[in-house]
Each structure stands twice: as C-alpha cells, then as structure tokens.
Design a protein around this motif. Structure first.
Motif, PDB file in Angstrom:
ATOM      1  N   MET A  45       0.834  -1.207   0.000  1.00  0.00           N
ATOM      2  CA  MET A  45       0.000   0.000   0.000  1.00  0.00           C
ATOM      3  C   MET A  45       0.870   1.259   0.000  1.00  0.00           C
ATOM      4  SD  MET A  45      -3.113   0.796  -0.279  1.00  0.00           S
ATOM      5  CE  MET A  45      -4.065   2.294  -0.212  1.00  0.00           C
ATOM      6  N   ASN A  46       2.009   1.177   0.763  1.00  0.00           N
ATOM      7  CA  ASN A  46       2.879   2.354   0.812  1.00  0.00           C
ATOM      8  C   ASN A  46       3.460   2.669  -0.556  1.00  0.00           C
ATOM      9  OD1 ASN A  46       2.383   2.707   3.454  1.00  0.00           O
ATOM     10  ND2 ASN A  46       4.237   1.674   4.170  1.00  0.00           N
ATOM     11  N   ARG A  47       3.715   1.616  -1.355  1.00  0.00           N
ATOM     12  CA  ARG A  47       4.213   1.821  -2.719  1.00  0.00           C
ATOM     13  C   ARG A  47       3.192   2.606  -3.534  1.00  0.00           C
ATOM     14  NH1 ARG A  47       8.859  -1.797  -3.390  1.00  0.00           N
ATOM     15  NH2 ARG A  47       9.960  -0.853  -1.658  1.00  0.00           N
ATOM     16  N   PHE A  48       1.895   2.322  -3.283  1.00  0.00           N
ATOM     17  CA  PHE A  48       0.828   3.029  -3.994  1.00  0.00           C
ATOM     18  C   PHE A  48       0.945   4.530  -3.743  1.00  0.00           C
ATOM     19  CE2 PHE A  48      -3.366   5.025  -3.638  1.00  0.00           C
ATOM     20  CZ  PHE A  48      -3.843   4.828  -4.925  1.00  0.00           C
ATOM     21  N   TRP A  49       1.166   4.903  -2.487  1.00  0.00           N
ATOM     22  CA  TRP A  49       1.240   6.335  -2.183  1.00  0.00           C
ATOM     23  C   TRP A  49       2.467   6.965  -2.812  1.00  0.00           C
ATOM     24  CZ3 TRP A  49      -3.238   7.893  -1.035  1.00  0.00           C
ATOM     25  CH2 TRP A  49      -4.091   7.136  -0.225  1.00  0.00           C
ATOM     26  N   SER A  50       3.582   6.220  -2.826  1.00  0.00           N
ATOM     27  CA  SER A  50       4.768   6.833  -3.421  1.00  0.00           C
ATOM     28  C   SER A  50       4.566   7.037  -4.918  1.00  0.00           C
ATOM     29  CB  SER A  50       6.011   6.012  -3.116  1.00  0.00           C
ATOM     30  OG  SER A  50       5.931   4.782  -3.785  1.00  0.00           O
ATOM     31  N   VAL A  51       3.857   6.096  -5.572  1.00  0.00           N
ATOM     32  CA  VAL A  51       3.571   6.275  -6.996  1.00  0.00           C
ATOM     33  C   VAL A  51       2.679   7.501  -7.198  1.00  0.00           C
ATOM     34  CG1 VAL A  51       2.396   5.255  -8.990  1.00  0.00           C
ATOM     35  CG2 VAL A  51       3.910   3.867  -7.587  1.00  0.00           C
ATOM     36  N   LEU A  52       1.707   7.650  -6.295  1.00  0.00           N
ATOM     37  CA  LEU A  52       0.828   8.824  -6.401  1.00  0.00           C
ATOM     38  C   LEU A  52       1.640  10.119  -6.386  1.00  0.00           C
ATOM     39  CD1 LEU A  52      -2.224   9.798  -6.332  1.00  0.00           C
ATOM     40  CD2 LEU A  52      -1.877  10.100  -3.892  1.00  0.00           C
ATOM     41  N   PHE A  53       2.608  10.204  -5.452  1.00  0.00           N
ATOM     42  CA  PHE A  53       3.398  11.435  -5.378  1.00  0.00           C
ATOM     43  C   PHE A  53       4.377  11.543  -6.541  1.00  0.00           C
ATOM     44  CE2 PHE A  53       1.981  11.195  -0.931  1.00  0.00           C
ATOM     45  CZ  PHE A  53       1.393  12.439  -0.845  1.00  0.00           C
ATOM     46  N   LEU A  54       4.852  10.403  -7.031  1.00  0.00           N
ATOM     47  CA  LEU A  54       5.744  10.459  -8.197  1.00  0.00           C
ATOM     48  C   LEU A  54       5.001  10.946  -9.437  1.00  0.00           C
ATOM     49  CD1 LEU A  54       7.815   7.193  -7.716  1.00  0.00           C
ATOM     50  CD2 LEU A  54       8.692   9.519  -7.724  1.00  0.00           C
ATOM     51  N   LEU A  55       3.694  10.670  -9.470  1.00  0.00           N
ATOM     52  CA  LEU A  55       2.920  11.101 -10.628  1.00  0.00           C
ATOM     53  C   LEU A  55       2.821  12.628 -10.719  1.00  0.00           C
ATOM     54  CD1 LEU A  55      -0.054   8.577 -10.823  1.00  0.00           C
ATOM     55  CD2 LEU A  55       1.760   8.943 -12.504  1.00  0.00           C
ATOM     56  N   VAL A  56       2.924  13.300  -9.561  1.00  0.00           N
ATOM     57  CA  VAL A  56       2.756  14.762  -9.570  1.00  0.00           C
ATOM     58  C   VAL A  56       3.769  15.431 -10.488  1.00  0.00           C
ATOM     59  CG1 VAL A  56       2.860  16.851  -8.159  1.00  0.00           C
ATOM     60  CG2 VAL A  56       1.665  14.836  -7.319  1.00  0.00           C
ATOM     61  N   PRO A  57       5.099  15.206 -10.271  1.00  0.00           N
ATOM     62  CA  PRO A  57       6.028  15.869 -11.191  1.00  0.00           C
ATOM     63  C   PRO A  57       5.934  15.329 -12.612  1.00  0.00           C
ATOM     64  CG  PRO A  57       7.214  14.435  -9.679  1.00  0.00           C
ATOM     65  CD  PRO A  57       5.803  14.489  -9.201  1.00  0.00           C
ATOM     66  N   ILE A  58       5.640  14.028 -12.760  1.00  0.00           N
ATOM     67  CA  ILE A  58       5.600  13.465 -14.116  1.00  0.00           C
ATOM     68  C   ILE A  58       4.485  14.138 -14.921  1.00  0.00           C
ATOM     69  CG2 ILE A  58       5.160  11.373 -15.455  1.00  0.00           C
ATOM     70  CD1 ILE A  58       6.501   9.794 -13.207  1.00  0.00           C
ATOM     71  N   LEU A  59       3.267  14.105 -14.361  1.00  0.00           N
ATOM     72  CA  LEU A  59       2.146  14.692 -15.091  1.00  0.00           C
ATOM     73  C   LEU A  59       2.292  16.210 -15.196  1.00  0.00           C
ATOM     74  CD1 LEU A  59      -0.873  12.640 -13.707  1.00  0.00           C
ATOM     75  CD2 LEU A  59       0.285  12.419 -15.897  1.00  0.00           C
ATOM     76  N   GLY A  60       2.748  16.817 -14.109  1.00  0.00           N
ATOM     77  CA  GLY A  60       2.884  18.278 -14.115  1.00  0.00           C
ATOM     78  C   GLY A  60       3.859  18.728 -15.181  1.00  0.00           C
ATOM     79  N   ILE A  61       5.040  18.123 -15.195  1.00  0.00           N
ATOM     80  CA  ILE A  61       6.059  18.557 -16.154  1.00  0.00           C
ATOM     81  C   ILE A  61       5.643  18.193 -17.569  1.00  0.00           C
ATOM     82  CG2 ILE A  61       8.445  18.187 -16.870  1.00  0.00           C
ATOM     83  CD1 ILE A  61       9.031  17.836 -13.837  1.00  0.00           C
ATOM     84  N   ALA A  62       5.043  17.007 -17.737  1.00  0.00           N
ATOM     85  CA  ALA A  62       4.604  16.626 -19.079  1.00  0.00           C
ATOM     86  C   ALA A  62       3.618  17.649 -19.626  1.00  0.00           C
ATOM     87  CB  ALA A  62       3.970  15.240 -19.036  1.00  0.00           C
ATOM     88  N   SER A  63       2.647  18.058 -18.786  1.00  0.00           N
ATOM     89  CA  SER A  63       1.648  18.985 -19.315  1.00  0.00           C
ATOM     90  C   SER A  63       2.244  20.369 -19.549  1.00  0.00           C
ATOM     91  CB  SER A  63       0.431  19.042 -18.396  1.00  0.00           C
ATOM     92  OG  SER A  63       0.830  19.342 -17.092  1.00  0.00           O
ATOM     93  N   VAL A  64       3.194  20.775 -18.708  1.00  0.00           N
ATOM     94  CA  VAL A  64       3.837  22.075 -18.940  1.00  0.00           C
ATOM     95  C   VAL A  64       4.598  22.053 -20.269  1.00  0.00           C
ATOM     96  CG1 VAL A  64       5.718  23.568 -18.157  1.00  0.00           C
ATOM     97  CG2 VAL A  64       3.985  22.830 -16.546  1.00  0.00           C
ATOM     98  N   LEU A  65       5.318  20.955 -20.508  1.00  0.00           N
ATOM     99  CA  LEU A  65       6.063  20.876 -21.770  1.00  0.00           C
ATOM    100  C   LEU A  65       5.114  20.815 -22.966  1.00  0.00           C
ATOM    101  CD1 LEU A  65       8.940  18.442 -20.784  1.00  0.00           C
ATOM    102  CD2 LEU A  65       9.074  20.904 -21.137  1.00  0.00           C
ATOM    103  N   MET A  66       3.997  20.104 -22.793  1.00  0.00           N
ATOM    104  CA  MET A  66       3.027  20.029 -23.889  1.00  0.00           C
ATOM    105  C   MET A  66       2.483  21.415 -24.214  1.00  0.00           C
ATOM    106  SD  MET A  66       1.031  16.609 -22.777  1.00  0.00           S
ATOM    107  CE  MET A  66      -0.399  16.604 -23.842  1.00  0.00           C
ATOM    108  N   ALA A  67       2.188  22.170 -23.173  1.00  0.00           N
ATOM    109  CA  ALA A  67       1.653  23.515 -23.419  1.00  0.00           C
ATOM    110  C   ALA A  67       2.724  24.397 -24.046  1.00  0.00           C
ATOM    111  CB  ALA A  67       1.156  24.122 -22.115  1.00  0.00           C
ATOM    112  N   MET A  68       3.975  24.205 -23.610  1.00  0.00           N
ATOM    113  CA  MET A  68       5.046  25.076 -24.082  1.00  0.00           C
ATOM    114  C   MET A  68       5.361  24.818 -25.548  1.00  0.00           C
ATOM    115  SD  MET A  68       8.585  25.492 -22.033  1.00  0.00           S
ATOM    116  CE  MET A  68       7.875  25.834 -20.465  1.00  0.00           C
ATOM    117  N   TYR A  69       5.327  23.532 -25.937  1.00  0.00           N
ATOM    118  CA  TYR A  69       5.702  23.199 -27.310  1.00  0.00           C
ATOM    119  C   TYR A  69       4.498  22.872 -28.188  1.00  0.00           C
ATOM    120  CZ  TYR A  69      10.356  23.377 -25.471  1.00  0.00           C
ATOM    121  OH  TYR A  69      11.502  23.827 -24.884  1.00  0.00           O
ATOM    122  N   GLY A  70       3.297  23.182 -27.697  1.00  0.00           N
ATOM    123  CA  GLY A  70       2.121  23.057 -28.543  1.00  0.00           C
ATOM    124  C   GLY A  70       1.745  21.650 -28.927  1.00  0.00           C
ATOM    125  N   VAL A  71       1.758  20.732 -27.961  1.00  0.00           N
ATOM    126  CA  VAL A  71       1.366  19.357 -28.239  1.00  0.00           C
ATOM    127  C   VAL A  71      -0.120  19.196 -27.904  1.00  0.00           C
ATOM    128  CG1 VAL A  71       1.847  16.936 -27.728  1.00  0.00           C
ATOM    129  CG2 VAL A  71       3.691  18.625 -27.647  1.00  0.00           C
TER     130      VAL A  71
END
Lengths: 579, 297
Positions: B1-27
């Motif tokens: 279960m603890n692994r689940f929470w760490s994945v949840l927090f790891l998703l924050v920078p992954i999704l956040g940065i991915a969407s910022v880059l998508m917006a920046m480069y027009g994806v």
C-alpha cells in the motif's frame, strides 16, 4: 496546578442546572480548548458555505448562463434560473472573503492556535482567558454582517475581496456590511494575537526554552507578531473606505470621476493608496495563512518519520525571515497597477528573496523524510501532500515574481492557480492533516483511517484536476462572468468544464470527511493519551484534556523532536520524560 | 500500500512537467492552451522569460517531488522491521548548499529580467526633433469606462485631447510595423488594458495617466480585454483591435474623419432606466448598443 482533577472538565465554580452549565461551559467558555473548538466548528461550517460559492463560480464558467441547479430558481425565478453577472461578482467576492477571513485564518490561528498553544507550551490556559472568549465572540458580529449582506440587493458585496476603490465606494450597501465585518474580524484576530504572544512569552512550563518549542508554536508565534503589526493598517484602511462611502470623504477618490450617473465626490484622494494599505496587510496575511500550517506539518512529518525534524533552527530562522520579508513584498501585487515602475524592481528582488526561506523549509521537510521509518497514516499523507503541493505553489510564485512575466499573467487564471495551490492545496491540506492528527486529543477518539485515506486520495486527485489546468489559462482574465464572449478564449470551454467536474468531485469528497468526523466523534475507538507516540507536551495529558490541562506540572527536559534517539529503546522520547 | 502512495506522489512531477512541456511546445490537447502567438519583439522576450522560468521550475519540481516520492518508496515500508530511523538532526554543509545555490539562481534571474521590464514599462519611446529628444506623442488616447472603450485618435495636429480628435468606440485600428504609443485614462473606476498577443497589460487608474507602447509585426485582428473588475458588466468590456497596413490605416482614418464632425467629442452619457438594464443582464446585452452600457445598476 497539580490539584486540578481530571474529571473537573467544566468551568470551575459554576453551579446550577444542566442548561446553565452547558451555556457557561460551551457558549461563554474561557477554556482555551472550548474556544478552539468553537473556532473549529464555525470555520468548518463556513468552509462549506465558501465551497458552495466556489462551485457556483465554476458552474458559470463551465456552462455560462445556463440554469443554476438548486439555487437558480430560488434566486432568479424571472430569468428561469440563470444567474446575473452581478451575482457572479458576488460569488467570487464572497468565496474569497469567507475562505480567507472566516475559514483559513480562524481555523489556523483561532482553532489550532487556541487549542494547541497552551497545551504545547505546558500552560494551564491562555494568559487572558476572557480576552480569548471576546476574540471568538467578535467573530459573530462579522458573521452577522456577512449573513445580512446576503439578503441585500445583488446578494452581497461584489467588488472582489480586494475591494479596490473607486468601484467598491460606489457599490451597494452590502459593501458597507462587508467593511464592518472585516473590522470585526480584525479586532478578533488582534485580541487573539496579543493573547498568543503573551502566553508563549510568559507561560512556558519550566525547562521550555524558546528553542525547545515545537514548530507549531513557532508558527503561531510568528503569525501572531505579523497580525499584531499588519492588522492596524488594514483596520485603518477599512475605516477610511467606510468613511469614503458614508461620510463623503475622499481618501481614495480622485477628482472628476463619474460613476452611477455622476456622483459628485470631494476628490483629492489617491486610488492607489488603498492598494498599498490593503496589500500591506493582505500580503502578510498570505503568510498568516500558511506559517501555522507549516509549523503543524513540520511536527506531523517528524512524528510519522520517527526522526528528528531536519534542521530545527534553520526552520525557525526561515519562518522568521519569511515573516520579515513578508512585510516588504506587498508591491508585487501591484506591478502593473500604475505605481512607479522603478519600484517594481525593488519589490521583485524582495519577492525573489522570500523564495529562499521557503525553499529551505521544503528541503528540510524532505531531509526529515529521508532515512525515516515512515508511517503513512492519514495525517502524514495530508502533510506530504502539503509539501509537494507547496512546491508547485511556490514555483509558480517565482514565475510571477518576474515583473515582465507578470505583465502577461497578472489578473488571469494563472494567479488563481497559484493562490489555490498555496491556500487550498497547501494550507487546507495542512489543516486537514492537523485535524486528523489532533482529533484524538480533541475528542478522545480516533478517526477512521480507511475513510481518511480515501478522503485524501480523492481530494488530492480532484484538487490537481481543478487547479492544475488553471496554469494553462494565462490568457483568460479572472473575475469575468463569461470569458467566451472573447473570440480568443472560446476554445478554453472544454478545459473549464473539466475543471468544474473535478471541483464538484472535490466538493462531494468532503462529505466523506464530514461523515468520518462526526462518526468518529461518537463511535471511534478510544484514543488514550498518546496514540501516535509523539513527544510534545499535549500528548502527556488525558484525551481530551480537562480544564487546566495537566494533571502533573510538566517539566520540560529536551526538545520536541527526539524521535529514534540512540539512547532509548523506544523510538520516541517525550519532552517531559526523565532520562 | 505504501508503494501506492509513493507512486501517487511520483505522478505529480511526471504529469505536471509533461503537461507544462506540452503547453510550451504546442502538443495536443494543450496546443493552444497557454499564450497566443506573440505579435511583438518585446512579447517574444517575455515569452522567453516565461518559458525559461517554467523550465527552471519544472527542473526544481522534478528534483524535489521526485525525492519525496522516492523517499516514500524507499523508506515507506519499514513499518514492521525493528530497524530504527536514522537519528540525524541537521547537516550544516547541506543547509548552506541548498541556500546558496538557489540564492545565486535567483539573483541571476532578478538581474536578467530587468531589461525586459524596462523595455516594456520604463523606456518610453522618444523622438529627436532638431537635436532635442522628447517623448513620442501618443497616437491614440484611450478612455476606459464602464463598460466599454473610447478611442480618441490625434487628428491632423498629431496631439490628443484637442478639437480635431477623431472618436471611435470599441474599435481600435492601428498600423502594423510601427512603434505606437497609447495614452490610457479612466472615466470612472479602475480598468485594465490587456492585449494577450502583445503581452501588454496596464491598469488604468482614475486620476492618473498611463502610457503604453508596442510594435506589432503583423496585420491581425485581435481583442482588447479589461482585466480589472469594474462592475457587473466587466465581463463584456471588450474592444476589437485591428492591425492593418499603413495605407489601409490612412484610408480608414479618412473614413472616420468624414463620419465624425471634427470637434472634440465629449461623449454625453445617454440615460436608460434601471429597470431596462436589469432586464438586460444577460448575454443579449452584448447585442445592445454599447453606449447604453455606460449606466449601470
């Protein structure tokens, strides 16, 4: 002190029947814990009112001018349930007002400050119990004014929570009630902060030096100092605006302006003066709304990492320097307000500086987690959520502290994203974590962990779904009832609808919390004195603590973060325990 | 279960940065999310700053929140072991490192952006006449009012606020490829002049006179938004901004001169009853004559 018996939990010296005992114990209470709970309950009730207003705002942005559910037909029968643009302005004005002045500030300083300060410093009560009672009761005239204002034309103040004149001066009577309400809130906060300062300085238990205080108390202490210095300015500004409205003075009104078909004004005032005075309070208020949460989060993270808080002194110094710098950054709200453009440079530098202590705090929280024996309980999850969300809010703060970039994003949804990451995703997550953490102390029963974790998971997902896309709306102005009348904004509708759906989900998720809160209050398992194996003083007394707090005078022997100390068997080392 | 929470927090920078880059480069689907294409040189500089600081932010977000997620992954499932947490209270070298490095970055940022700010807000364009340098005269005086925009073009004398001004409402036509100065004033409350494509925003404060300047490189039809709350009709306080060629502009100005008598038009507010306006607080309002909107609830 030692002779106060544990059973004697009602106000001492009060006789009479059950009703009068109830009134004297829970209504005219001087016990800091009861006052803290009073603040807690009234803030939570307002939290739901403010949340409803936010949902109505989101409704309009996702499905503009469509029939508003539930309230639409009550309020706007003649237009078939569609809200008016003035009503929309009221919605976001009152949402911000309620969330800031009736929820976050009172729940942090009022509820947790009151409840925790005497317990954590080892005092039997606040220094001035009756002043404390007054501080809560001064909230009620404010509540009254705001409730009354909902029944005025336009259903409340609608000049934005910043109430920039001249617009605010020419608003309806609801604005006067708004100003009065803010004056009362200010008086309440002022009485609270004097009390906190005196208690922390004068009433610490033997051995409790300043550098043995838990971070929670440090957060409250610095916050109280900020309030004491900043509030007089706000109060003066509020009264000046009130007199501009009622006595035809012209503090904020220049000559030759005509609003509402030509209201003659005396003129000679300066519009920007209000903004300077307002932000001189309201920027420190941003830190007033987060420093106590930072303190509580530090305590909770250290407890559930079973590890000392990394860099306790730097943490104290960084809170202090955030508070100090917080007084000289207000101009970053005014980069494009028309104030001298050279001044923007100095405010930019001070704003960038404030990122440093904030960064130090984040690094120290991570340092605390690192190498710990983490227990991912509900309060811990909320606090780790606080840290990761605060990183996002802090980083978007650096983006907008650059004045050229601020030209673009000022007064757009980017700002809305930033402030919600700081105030909702950080402060409110911290508050929820603190409620889960101290609930056993407050009510003597544990909250349900499973429901708590579901509450955290859904809140976390939905808040990011609601607020993260706002970063991408940096060309959509805030406070616009129908952005889609602009050709260039029409394509943002689907994104807004997505955010609204997430916001509704986030609202519904909070019902889980309500169920857990009240269910656990009556049916939760009994907590005992120290369910989390924490070190600070409040966990040495019974749960809930009696009037007078401690059955034995606490003698403090060490700092609050001696977890996993090599010299002890157990992984915690209470502050009072003799070695 | 603890692994689940760490994945949840790891998703924050992954999704956040991915969407910022998508917006920046027009994806897709964020291709048009962030800012519309810049129309001016000054706007390009702001975009570079905007993107640069976001990349820096993404880098820091990755560093910090990844560490949080990793810490949860690494140290989150030691609950049942007898191992104790490490007793570490502080590390002065580490503290100094993570104070000094951000400090240097911030100092660099602070100085790096000053030029752009000066270019946009402080260095008002000048002209040199007979060896004397003076501020360039504004081409148009903008009068913001609840809830519309009045534009007064300097007439033949090249000076605004004179008898030969040409008055146009809610439509600003300007020549592309020229440095243009506007003078901003308010008739009533605070408004704000926002043109996303020009990366231009300036509050218009009653009792004060502001100047803005820009140089649009293309002919394009865009919009002016009001970005300071100015009352119930704030949302519909928009005007069209058309950048045209110099020849088209001259022709258009001649047209306007013919349409308006050559005198300084001090617009007199028409009156409408409160009830009439209450009926109109709906989207239809934008169809109603803009001048009617001068009066409010």
């Amino acid at each position: 002190m030692a002779e106060v018996s544990v059973e004697n939990s009602i106000e001492p010296g009060r006789k009479g029947n059950a009703v009068s005992r109830f009134v004297w114990t829970y209504v005219f209470a001087t016990d800091h814990k009861v006052i803290g709970l009073q603040f807690l309950f009234s803030s939570l009730i307002w939290f739901f009112v403010g949340g409803f207003l936010a949902l109505a705002v989101r409704w309009q942005l996702a499905w503009p001018w469509s029939d508003m559910p539930i309230f639409g037909h009550m309020l706007f029968a003649e237009s078939g349930g569609q809200m008016s643009p003035g009503f929309y302005n009221m919605l976001f004005t009152m949402h911000a007002t309620i969330m800031i002045f009736f929820v976050i500030i009172p729940i942090l300083a009022g509820a947790f400050g009151n409840y925790l300060i005497p317990l954590m410093v080892g005092a039997e009560d606040m220094a001035f119990p009756r002043l404390n009672m007054m501080s809560y009761w001064f909230m009620w005239p404010a509540f009254g004014c705001i409730i009354l204002s909902f029944f005025m034309p336009e259903y409340g103040a609608s000049a934005g929570w910043t109430s920039y004149p001249p617009l605010s001066v020419f608003q309806g009577d609801a604005q006067s009630l708004w100003l009065l309400a803010m004056v009362f809130v200010g008086i309440s906060s002022m009485m609270g902060s004097i009390n906190y300062l005196t208690t922390i300085i004068q009433m610490r238990a033997p051995g409790m030096t300043m550098f043995r205080l838990p971070m929670t108390v440090w957060g409250m202490f610095i916050t109280a100092i900020m309030q004491a210095f900043a509030l007089p300015v706000l109060t003066a500004a509020l009264l000046m605006q009130l007199s501009d409205r009622m006595l035809m003075t012209g503090f904020f009104l220049p000559e030759n302006i005509a609003v509402n078909n030509g209201v003659a004004t005396s003129g000679g005032g300066q519009v920007l003066l209000w903004q300077h005075l307002f932000w001189f309070y309201s920027h420190p208020a941003v830190y007033i709304m987060i420093l106590p949460a930072m303190g509580m989060v530090s305590d909770i993270i250290s407890c559930f990492s079973r590890k000392p808080l990394f860099g306790y002194r730097p943490m104290v110094y960084s809170i202090t320097s955030i508070a100090g710098l917080g007084f000289i950054v207000w101009g970053h709200h005014m980069f494009i307000s028309g104030m001298n453009h050279t001044l923007a440079m100095s405010f930019m530098v001070s704003t960038m500086l404030i990122a440093l202590p904030s960064g130090i705090k984040v690094f120290n929280w991570i340092g605390t987690l690192w190498g710990g024996k983490l227990q991912l309980t509900t309060p811990m999850l909320f606090c780790v959520g606080f840290v990761s969300m605060f990183v996002i809010g802090g980083l978007s703060g650096i983006v907008m502290s650059a004045p050229p970039v601020d030209i673009v994003i000022h007064d757009t949804y980017y700002i809305v994203a930033h402030l919600h990451y700081v105030l909702f995703a950080s402060s409110v997550l911290g508050v929820l974590g603190a409620i889960y953490f101290w609930f056993p102390k407050m009510f003597g029963r544990m909250m349900n962990e499973k429901l708590g974790k579901i509450h955290f998971l859904l809140t976390f997902i939905f808040l990011n779904g609601t607020f993260f896309p706002m970063h991408f709306l940096s060309r959509m102005p805030r406070r616009v009832a129908d952005p889609y009348i602009y050709e260039g904004l029409k394509d943002l509708l689907p994104l807004n609808q997505f955010m609204t759906i997430c916001a509704i989900g986030m609202g519904l998720t909070q019902l889980i919390f309500v169920a857990n809160f009240f269910g656990s209050m009556f049916f939760g398992p009994k907590a005992g004195r120290n369910p989390w194996n924490a070190n600070t003083l409040e966990w040495t007394t019974v749960s809930p603590p009696p009037h007078g707090n401690f059955d034995v005078q606490p003698i403090v022997r060490r700092g609050p973060y001696e977890y996993s100390h090599p010299e002890t068997e157990r992984d915690f080392f209470p502050q009072t325990e003799s070695s | 279960m603890n692994r689940f929470w760490s994945v949840l927090f790891l998703l924050v920078p992954i999704l956040g940065i991915a969407s910022v880059l998508m917006a920046m480069y027009g994806v897709t689907p964020l291709e048009s999310a962030w800012l519309p294409k810049s129309l001016s040189q000054a706007g390009d500089t702001i975009d570079q700053l905007f993107n640069g600081i976001h990349l820096l932010a993404a880098f820091i977000l990755a560093g910090t929140v990844f560490t949080i997620g990793w810490a949860l992954w690494r140290f989150g499932d030691r609950g049942n072991s007898n191992e104790k947490a490490r007793y570490v209270t502080h590390n002065t070298k580490l503290e100094i490192t993570w104070t000094v490095i951000p400090a240097l970055i911030l100092v660099f940022l602070a100085f790096f952006q000053m030029k752009s700010w000066a270019e946009n807000k402080m260095d008002r364009p000048t002209v040199t006449v007979d060896g004397v340098s003076t501020f360039k005269a504004p081409m148009v005086m903008v009068k913001a009012k609840r809830f519309g925009w009045e534009f007064y073009y300097a007439g033949d004398d090249g000076i605004v606020e004179t008898q030969d001004d040409i008055f146009v409402e809610n439509l600003l036509v300007l020549p592309a490829g020229e440095e243009i100065v506007l003078q901003l004033e308010s008739r009533d409350v605070i408004h704000s002049f926002y043109v996303p494509e020009l990366r231009l925003k300036q509050d218009i404060v009653p009792g004060m006179t502001q100047f803005v300047w820009f140089n649009a490189r293309e002919e394009k039809e865009i919009e002016i938004m009001c970005t300071e709350l100015c009352g119930w009709g704030h949302y519909m306080m928009k005007a069209d901004l058309n950048f045209v060629s110099r020849a088209q502009f001259d022709a258009w100005i001649e047209e306007q001169k013919a349409a308006y008598s050559p005198e300084f038009k001090n617009v007199v507010e028409p009156s409408a009853s409160l009830g009439e306006l209450k009926k109109l607080h709906s989207p239809q309002l934008s169809k109603v004559s803009k001048s009617l909107l001068e009066i409010n609830n």
